[in-house]
Design a protein around this motif. Structure first.
Motif, PDB file in Angstrom:
ATOM      1  N   GLN A  13     -12.211  -1.953 -13.261  1.00 36.78           N
ATOM      2  CA  GLN A  13     -13.625  -1.867 -12.896  1.00 36.78           C
ATOM      3  C   GLN A  13     -13.771  -1.802 -11.381  1.00 36.78           C
ATOM      4  OE1 GLN A  13     -15.575  -5.229 -14.796  1.00 36.78           O
ATOM      5  NE2 GLN A  13     -16.119  -3.956 -16.568  1.00 36.78           N
ATOM      6  N   ALA A  14     -14.867  -1.239 -10.954  1.00 32.96           N
ATOM      7  CA  ALA A  14     -15.162  -1.172  -9.521  1.00 32.96           C
ATOM      8  C   ALA A  14     -15.119  -2.579  -8.924  1.00 32.96           C
ATOM      9  CB  ALA A  14     -16.533  -0.544  -9.299  1.00 32.96           C
ATOM     10  N   GLY A  15     -14.510  -2.682  -7.761  1.00 31.08           N
ATOM     11  CA  GLY A  15     -14.334  -3.974  -7.112  1.00 31.08           C
ATOM     12  C   GLY A  15     -13.021  -4.646  -7.442  1.00 31.08           C
ATOM     13  N   LEU A  86     -11.631  -1.584  -5.216  1.00 29.50           N
ATOM     14  CA  LEU A  86     -11.572  -0.216  -5.724  1.00 29.50           C
ATOM     15  C   LEU A  86     -12.956   0.335  -6.038  1.00 29.50           C
ATOM     16  CD1 LEU A  86      -8.357  -0.570  -7.848  1.00 29.50           C
ATOM     17  CD2 LEU A  86      -8.728   1.134  -6.058  1.00 29.50           C
ATOM     18  N   LYS A  87     -13.122   1.625  -5.791  1.00 25.89           N
ATOM     19  CA  LYS A  87     -14.372   2.326  -6.013  1.00 25.89           C
ATOM     20  C   LYS A  87     -14.141   3.468  -6.996  1.00 25.89           C
ATOM     21  CE  LYS A  87     -15.501   1.583  -1.129  1.00 25.89           C
ATOM     22  NZ  LYS A  87     -15.862   2.252   0.161  1.00 25.89           N
ATOM     23  N   PRO A  88     -15.170   3.918  -7.687  1.00 25.21           N
ATOM     24  CA  PRO A  88     -14.991   5.054  -8.605  1.00 25.21           C
ATOM     25  C   PRO A  88     -14.388   6.276  -7.916  1.00 25.21           C
ATOM     26  CG  PRO A  88     -17.078   3.985  -9.036  1.00 25.21           C
ATOM     27  CD  PRO A  88     -16.509   3.329  -7.806  1.00 25.21           C
ATOM     28  N   GLU A  89     -14.676   6.466  -6.656  1.00 25.45           N
ATOM     29  CA  GLU A  89     -14.125   7.617  -5.943  1.00 25.45           C
ATOM     30  C   GLU A  89     -12.641   7.469  -5.624  1.00 25.45           C
ATOM     31  OE1 GLU A  89     -16.843   5.818  -5.131  1.00 25.45           O
ATOM     32  OE2 GLU A  89     -17.042   5.602  -2.936  1.00 25.45           O
ATOM     33  N   ASP A  90     -12.058   6.335  -5.929  1.00 23.84           N
ATOM     34  CA  ASP A  90     -10.609   6.166  -5.789  1.00 23.84           C
ATOM     35  C   ASP A  90      -9.866   6.680  -7.020  1.00 23.84           C
ATOM     36  OD1 ASP A  90     -11.240   2.986  -4.271  1.00 23.84           O
ATOM     37  OD2 ASP A  90     -10.624   4.830  -3.246  1.00 23.84           O
ATOM     38  N   THR A  91     -10.609   7.077  -8.036  1.00 19.44           N
ATOM     39  CA  THR A  91     -10.005   7.593  -9.260  1.00 19.44           C
ATOM     40  C   THR A  91      -9.178   8.840  -8.991  1.00 19.44           C
ATOM     41  OG1 THR A  91     -11.709   6.677 -10.702  1.00 19.44           O
ATOM     42  CG2 THR A  91     -10.500   8.585 -11.530  1.00 19.44           C
ATOM     43  N   VAL A 121     -11.086   4.164 -12.000  1.00 19.38           N
ATOM     44  CA  VAL A 121     -11.981   3.072 -11.609  1.00 19.38           C
ATOM     45  C   VAL A 121     -13.342   3.345 -12.228  1.00 19.38           C
ATOM     46  CG1 VAL A 121     -12.958   1.763  -9.703  1.00 19.38           C
ATOM     47  CG2 VAL A 121     -10.711   2.863  -9.444  1.00 19.38           C
ATOM     48  N   SER A 122     -13.770   2.441 -13.087  1.00 23.68           N
ATOM     49  CA  SER A 122     -15.052   2.606 -13.760  1.00 23.68           C
ATOM     50  C   SER A 122     -16.158   1.915 -12.973  1.00 23.68           C
ATOM     51  CB  SER A 122     -14.976   2.028 -15.168  1.00 23.68           C
ATOM     52  OG  SER A 122     -14.730   0.644 -15.119  1.00 23.68           O
ATOM     53  N   SER A 123     -17.332   2.485 -13.052  1.00 26.98           N
ATOM     54  CA  SER A 123     -18.474   1.919 -12.303  1.00 26.98           C
ATOM     55  C   SER A 123     -19.207   0.877 -13.105  1.00 26.98           C
ATOM     56  CB  SER A 123     -19.421   3.044 -11.903  1.00 26.98           C
ATOM     57  OG  SER A 123     -19.864   3.736 -13.050  1.00 26.98           O
TER      58      SER A 123
END
Length: 123
Positions: A13-15, A86-91, A121-123
């Motif tokens: 998950q994000a973070g 972690l952020k979704p854009e790190d996927t 990474v899910s939001s």
């Protein structure tokens, strides 16, 4: 034959945090700079971080500074990428690479590449 094998990817998950590992075989790469790249769907592969031999110098992409930490275990020819915040854009698919110098990796080149490990990474 020299091989780089990544592990440690997954869904978070994000973070959250993940730690990627890359194992290198072959004595040739024991003194190489090593780095991480990533490729998101539909995008070009981009530089994430690199570390010199034996580890006194590191370089990070602006998007990962302060959140990611690259390190290496020279005795076992391994390199790690600790990812936090972690952020979704790190996927993307994260690749390990080796080269003679950090600036070679920063330019996007490498002497050897792994097959990659998926980070989602899910939001």
């Amino acid at each position: 034959q020299v091989q780089l094998v990544e592990s440690g990817g997954g869904l978070v998950q994000a973070g959250g945090s993940l730690r990627l590992s890359c194992a290198a075989s072959g004595r040739t790469f024991s003194t190489y700079a090593m780095g991480w790249f990533r490729q998101a769907p539909g995008k070009e592969r981009e530089f994430v971080a690199a570390i010199s031999w034996p580890g006194g110098s590191t370089n990070y992409a602006d998007s990962t500074k302060g959140r990611f930490t690259i390190s290496r275990d020279n005795a076992n020819i391994r390199v790690y990428l600790q990812m936090t915040g972690l952020k979704p854009e790190d996927t993307g698919v994260y690749f390990c690479a080796a080269a003679r110098a950090v600036n070679v990796l920063v330019r996007g080149a490498g002497s050897a590449w792994g097959q990659g490990t998926q980070v989602t990474v899910s939001s």
